[in-house]
Write an enzyme that holds these catalytic residues in place. Structure first.
Site, mmCIF file in Angstrom:
data_model
loop_
_atom_site.group_PDB
_atom_site.id
_atom_site.type_symbol
_atom_site.label_atom_id
_atom_site.label_comp_id
_atom_site.label_asym_id
_atom_site.label_seq_id
_atom_site.Cartn_x
_atom_site.Cartn_y
_atom_site.Cartn_z
ATOM 1 N N SER A 124 0.810 -1.215 0.000
ATOM 2 C CA SER A 124 0.000 0.000 0.000
ATOM 3 C C SER A 124 0.842 1.264 0.000
ATOM 4 C CB SER A 124 -0.928 0.010 1.229
ATOM 5 O OG SER A 124 -0.162 -0.130 2.413
ATOM 6 N N HIS A 145 -2.331 -2.915 -6.158
ATOM 7 C CA HIS A 145 -2.816 -2.597 -4.820
ATOM 8 C C HIS A 145 -4.333 -2.685 -4.751
ATOM 9 C CE1 HIS A 145 -3.470 0.607 -1.487
ATOM 10 N NE2 HIS A 145 -3.450 -0.606 -0.986
ATOM 11 N N GLU A 157 -5.090 -0.153 -7.698
ATOM 12 C CA GLU A 157 -4.042 0.730 -8.207
ATOM 13 C C GLU A 157 -2.964 -0.119 -8.875
ATOM 14 O OE1 GLU A 157 -3.854 4.618 -5.324
ATOM 15 O OE2 GLU A 157 -3.007 2.765 -4.516
ATOM 16 N N ASN A 195 -3.523 6.532 -0.849
ATOM 17 C CA ASN A 195 -2.937 6.758 0.478
ATOM 18 C C ASN A 195 -2.158 8.069 0.568
ATOM 19 O OD1 ASN A 195 -3.958 4.584 1.923
ATOM 20 N ND2 ASN A 195 -2.420 3.189 1.120
#
Length: 287
Positions: A124, A145, A157, A195
């Site tokens: 992540s 991800h 992702e 993130n």
């Protein structure tokens, strides 16, 4: 020569925790056989139990039949031996978010899988290039991800490291589409897209609590009603895990050396106390 997506019949999933078991379920649901690997039978059994519970929820909602649920489960084969990944057509790694563990894992994967097999990491936030150069196939290591819970969340992702080939990126992008996901391409910069934006917001919610701006309930209510989010930031940290959240924020701080990514002291204290959220029945809320 790289495989085409339709030729991927068997997928290795390394790590049978929350993310790994979810990815195994998603991939098995697409009709492919799965080799799910972890270090112990106990962890693997917990992973399979999690898949069973998840499938039962889908059956209860009428989204799949009981027969389909059993068929999906039958396609997931568990093992503790890396050698059992020798004939897989793709690997998705979802082990603990620790760079040394990931590098060791990819070194083993590089040794046991066919040279043309793409090795994807579900990290992540960690630098994918550091994982890639630990193999002999730098161009075939890529980020893939998934988001928790993987069987429900549609986003994946796709992260291109400096050495990742365009062919590899396009391959895993198409594979994500084949799983019924909505992929986005991004670069190997800490936090990627989600993130990079999400974690500073969650961290700021902890600062707000630490500064006494409101109770957890008030802060979450304000953000839900004020920004139309389905879940408040503190409740979301509890769902993600305070330890996981802290790890990602620390990676962002280490990579960017920017004080805006400094973790809230309260978050670090709670992790040290073992209050990790839902998985320990205590975080910003009690469960």
């Amino acid at each position: 020569m790289a495989l085409r997506v339709e030729e991927v019949k068997k997928v290795g999933v390394v790590g049978a925790g929350t993310m790994g078991s979810g990815i195994a379920q998603v991939t098995a649901s697409s009709g492919r056989d799965i080799v799910l690997l972890d270090i112990s039978d106990a962890i693997l059994e917990r992973g399979i139990k999690a898949v069973k519970k998840s499938l039962e929820r889908f059956v209860k909602k009428g989204e799949i039949s009981d027969e389909n649920s059993k068929s999906i489960l039958s396609r997931i084969h568990i093992t503790t031996r890396f050698e059992d990944l020798a004939d897989v057509d793709l690997v998705i790694e979802a082990v603990f978010e620790d760079m040394e563990i990931k590098k060791e894992t990819f070194k083993k994967l590089d040794e046991v899988t066919r040279p043309e097999v793409v090795l994807a990491t579900n990290t992540s936030s960690l630098p994918i290039i550091e994982i890639a150069v630990n193999t002999e196939r730098h161009d075939k290591v890529v980020g893939m991800h998934f988001f928790n819970p993987a069987p429900i969340m549609r986003l994946v992702e796709i992260i291109k490291a400096l050495t990742t080939s365009d062919e590899t990126v396009d391959f895993v992008y198409e594979f994500a589409l084949a799983l019924g996901k909505e992929p986005v391409k991004t670069k190997d910069i800490a936090g990627f897209i989600v993130n990079r934006i999400l974690m500073p917001m969650l961290n700021e919610a902890v600062f707000a609590l630490q500064d006494g701006l409101g109770s957890p309930e008030e802060i979450d209510k304000a953000m839900k009603l004020g920004t139309n989010q389905p879940m408040g930031p503190l409740a979301l940290i509890d769902l993600i895990g305070l330890d996981v959240t802290l790890d990602i924020i620390d990676v962002l701080y280490k990579e960017f050396q920017d004080p805006k990514f400094r973790a809230a002291p309260l978050l670090r204290q709670m992790v040290r106390a073992g209050w990790l959220g839902r998985k320990t029945a205590r975080g910003f809320y009690r469960y």
